[in-house]
Design an enzyme around this catalytic site. Structure first.
Site, PDB file in Angstrom:
ATOM      1  N   ARG A 117     -46.856 -57.208 -52.995  1.00 18.02           N
ATOM      2  CA  ARG A 117     -47.820 -57.677 -53.992  1.00 18.02           C
ATOM      3  C   ARG A 117     -47.070 -57.769 -55.307  1.00 18.02           C
ATOM      4  NH1 ARG A 117     -51.633 -60.673 -55.826  1.00 18.02           N
ATOM      5  NH2 ARG A 117     -53.386 -59.664 -56.847  1.00 18.02           N
ATOM      6  N   GLY A 118     -46.843 -58.981 -55.769  1.00 18.02           N
ATOM      7  CA  GLY A 118     -45.998 -59.227 -56.925  1.00 18.02           C
ATOM      8  C   GLY A 118     -46.364 -58.438 -58.158  1.00 18.02           C
ATOM      9  N   GLU A 119     -47.634 -58.419 -58.497  1.00 16.26           N
ATOM     10  CA  GLU A 119     -48.017 -57.746 -59.736  1.00 16.26           C
ATOM     11  C   GLU A 119     -47.806 -56.236 -59.675  1.00 16.26           C
ATOM     12  OE1 GLU A 119     -52.821 -57.195 -59.412  1.00 16.26           O
ATOM     13  OE2 GLU A 119     -52.075 -59.194 -59.827  1.00 16.26           O
ATOM     14  N   ASP A 120     -47.720 -55.667 -58.486  1.00 17.55           N
ATOM     15  CA  ASP A 120     -47.499 -54.217 -58.339  1.00 17.55           C
ATOM     16  C   ASP A 120     -46.019 -53.839 -58.366  1.00 17.55           C
ATOM     17  OD1 ASP A 120     -50.223 -53.906 -58.039  1.00 17.55           O
ATOM     18  OD2 ASP A 120     -50.144 -53.327 -55.930  1.00 17.55           O
ATOM     19  N   THR A 121     -45.171 -54.645 -57.727  1.00 20.29           N
ATOM     20  CA  THR A 121     -43.798 -54.163 -57.493  1.00 20.29           C
ATOM     21  C   THR A 121     -42.689 -55.160 -57.812  1.00 20.29           C
ATOM     22  OG1 THR A 121     -43.695 -54.883 -55.176  1.00 20.29           O
ATOM     23  CG2 THR A 121     -44.647 -52.702 -55.600  1.00 20.29           C
ATOM     24  N   ARG A 122     -43.016 -56.385 -58.202  1.00 18.67           N
ATOM     25  CA  ARG A 122     -41.994 -57.426 -58.367  1.00 18.67           C
ATOM     26  C   ARG A 122     -40.862 -57.012 -59.303  1.00 18.67           C
ATOM     27  NH1 ARG A 122     -41.885 -62.558 -57.196  1.00 18.67           N
ATOM     28  NH2 ARG A 122     -44.129 -62.787 -57.051  1.00 18.67           N
ATOM     29  N   GLY A 156     -42.440 -77.504 -55.768  1.00 22.55           N
ATOM     30  CA  GLY A 156     -43.004 -78.655 -55.088  1.00 22.55           C
ATOM     31  C   GLY A 156     -43.313 -78.404 -53.616  1.00 22.55           C
ATOM     32  N   GLU A 189     -49.779 -63.037 -44.731  1.00 20.77           N
ATOM     33  CA  GLU A 189     -48.389 -62.764 -44.360  1.00 20.77           C
ATOM     34  C   GLU A 189     -48.314 -61.654 -43.329  1.00 20.77           C
ATOM     35  OE1 GLU A 189     -46.080 -63.688 -48.584  1.00 20.77           O
ATOM     36  OE2 GLU A 189     -45.934 -61.692 -47.684  1.00 20.77           O
TER      37      GLU A 189
END
Length: 164
Positions: free
Chosen positions: A24-29, A56, A90
């Site tokens: 989850r990008g906002e948690d661990t990116r 694209g 995913e």
């Protein structure tokens, strides 16, 4: 003497990626995941992460292809992982691939209790309550995602707590 592996026909093409990271990008990116990704790259481990999406490209077909082209899956469960339908899609695809191919899932529980993932309690329960209110997600899809979370959380993995 020829080895047995050279005489057997190969029906699967070689995998393109050694590792696919689901997170989850906002948690661990910009913390755990970026450090993990860099460590894998330093060790010449070809890793798929969403940075590799081409501008694209259609997102889901690209992610689906990358999952199919991977050997090992690092699933980083964090507090808000279940709030993302992308992450849940995913995970379901990853687990479907492991049934048909020779690949492995390694869960990482990043600052989240593995039992919350397994039982969909805590923030995972709240995420599913939100998903249930959405009209574009049916009960069959929700059940598939719940089963995927339970299955993945029942695998042996790593628990990274606040103090580690």
């Amino acid at each position: 003497m020829a080895s047995s592996s050279s005489s057997a026909p190969s029906f699967q093409s070689p995998k393109k990626y050694d590792v696919f990271i689901s997170f989850r990008g906002e948690d661990t990116r910009f913390n755990f995941t970026s450090h993990l990704h860099e460590a894998l790259r330093r060790n010449q481990i070809d890793t798929y992460i969403d940075y590799r999406l081409e501008k694209g490209d259609e997102v889901w077909p690209s992610l689906e292809k990358a999952i199919e082209d991977s050997t090992l899956f690092l699933v980083i469960f964090s507090e808000n992982y279940a709030s993302s339908t992308w992450c849940l899609k995913e995970l379901a695809k990853i687990l479907a691939c492991t049934k048909n191919q020779d690949c492995f899932v390694m869960p990482v529980f990043y600052r989240v209790d593995p039992s919350h993932v397994r039982k969909q309690s805590g923030s995972y329960q709240k995420a599913f309550e939100e998903h249930e209110r959405k009209r574009n997600i049916n009960n069959q899809q929700l059940q598939k995602w719940r089963e995927a979370l339970t299955q993945a959380a029942n695998l042996s993995g790593w628990h990274c707590s606040f103090n580690r």
